[in-house]
Design a protein around this motif. Structure first.
Motif, PDB file in Angstrom:
ATOM      1  N   ALA A  64      26.440  33.595   2.009  1.00  0.00           N
ATOM      2  CA  ALA A  64      25.778  32.608   2.859  1.00  0.00           C
ATOM      3  C   ALA A  64      26.849  31.843   3.633  1.00  0.00           C
ATOM      4  CB  ALA A  64      24.954  31.646   2.002  1.00  0.00           C
ATOM      5  N   ARG A  65      26.531  31.514   4.886  1.00  0.00           N
ATOM      6  CA  ARG A  65      27.442  30.698   5.685  1.00  0.00           C
ATOM      7  C   ARG A  65      27.368  29.258   5.184  1.00  0.00           C
ATOM      8  NH1 ARG A  65      24.255  32.866   9.485  1.00  0.00           N
ATOM      9  NH2 ARG A  65      23.727  30.807  10.276  1.00  0.00           N
ATOM     10  N   GLY A  66      28.378  28.483   5.481  1.00  0.00           N
ATOM     11  CA  GLY A  66      28.428  27.082   5.055  1.00  0.00           C
ATOM     12  C   GLY A  66      27.219  26.294   5.501  1.00  0.00           C
ATOM     13  N   GLU A  67      26.755  26.576   6.720  1.00  0.00           N
ATOM     14  CA  GLU A  67      25.582  25.865   7.246  1.00  0.00           C
ATOM     15  C   GLU A  67      24.331  26.192   6.424  1.00  0.00           C
ATOM     16  OE1 GLU A  67      27.172  28.244   9.473  1.00  0.00           O
ATOM     17  OE2 GLU A  67      28.709  26.727   9.849  1.00  0.00           O
ATOM     18  N   GLU A  68      24.206  27.436   5.997  1.00  0.00           N
ATOM     19  CA  GLU A  68      23.052  27.854   5.192  1.00  0.00           C
ATOM     20  C   GLU A  68      23.070  27.171   3.825  1.00  0.00           C
ATOM     21  OE1 GLU A  68      22.165  32.391   6.616  1.00  0.00           O
ATOM     22  OE2 GLU A  68      24.005  32.050   5.457  1.00  0.00           O
ATOM     23  N   VAL A  69      24.231  27.082   3.239  1.00  0.00           N
ATOM     24  CA  VAL A  69      24.367  26.415   1.934  1.00  0.00           C
ATOM     25  C   VAL A  69      24.025  24.940   2.072  1.00  0.00           C
ATOM     26  CG1 VAL A  69      25.966  25.788   0.092  1.00  0.00           C
ATOM     27  CG2 VAL A  69      26.054  28.089   1.091  1.00  0.00           C
ATOM     28  N   ALA A  70      24.565  24.302   3.099  1.00  0.00           N
ATOM     29  CA  ALA A  70      24.291  22.878   3.320  1.00  0.00           C
ATOM     30  C   ALA A  70      22.800  22.638   3.552  1.00  0.00           C
ATOM     31  CB  ALA A  70      25.108  22.374   4.506  1.00  0.00           C
ATOM     32  N   ALA A  71      22.155  23.517   4.303  1.00  0.00           N
ATOM     33  CA  ALA A  71      20.718  23.376   4.563  1.00  0.00           C
ATOM     34  C   ALA A  71      19.911  23.536   3.281  1.00  0.00           C
ATOM     35  CB  ALA A  71      20.266  24.400   5.609  1.00  0.00           C
TER      36      ALA A  71
END
Length: 78
Positions: A64-71
Motif C-alpha cells: 500500500a502507498r503511504g497515502e492509502e495507509v494514512a487514509a
C-alpha cells in the motif's frame, strides 16, 4: 471418513473440565475433543492462508502507498 485413534497427555484439571463439558451437553469426551480440534483447525487454517497471501503480496511488491495507509488509519479513527 476413516477414523484413527490417537493418544496424548492432558492435565488432570483439563480432563475434568472436558468431562464436565461433555456431560453438560450429553455427549462423550471424543465428541467435545473433535469439536475443539475442528474449531482450532478452522481458525488457524484461515490465519495461515492470510499470512501466505500477505507474503505473496509482499514478494510481488504489492504494498500500500503511504497515502492509502494514512487514509485507512483516518477512517478507523473516526
Amino acid at each position: 471418513m476413516s477414523k484413527e485413534t490417537i493418544s496424548f497427555r492432558l492435565d488432570a484439571e483439563k480432563k475434568i473440565a472436558l468431562d464436565e463439558m461433555a456431560s453438560g451437553i450429553e455427549r462423550d469426551r471424543t465428541f467435545v475433543i473433535n469439536q475443539a480440534i475442528d474449531a482450532y483447525l478452522e481458525v488457524h487454517s484461515w490465519q495461515l492462508d492470510h499470512i501466505k497471501e500477505g507474503l505473496r503480496q509482499a514478494d510481488a511488491g504489492e504494498f500500500a502507498r503511504g497515502e492509502e495507509v494514512a487514509a485507512a488509519f483516518a477512517k478507523w479513527r473516526k
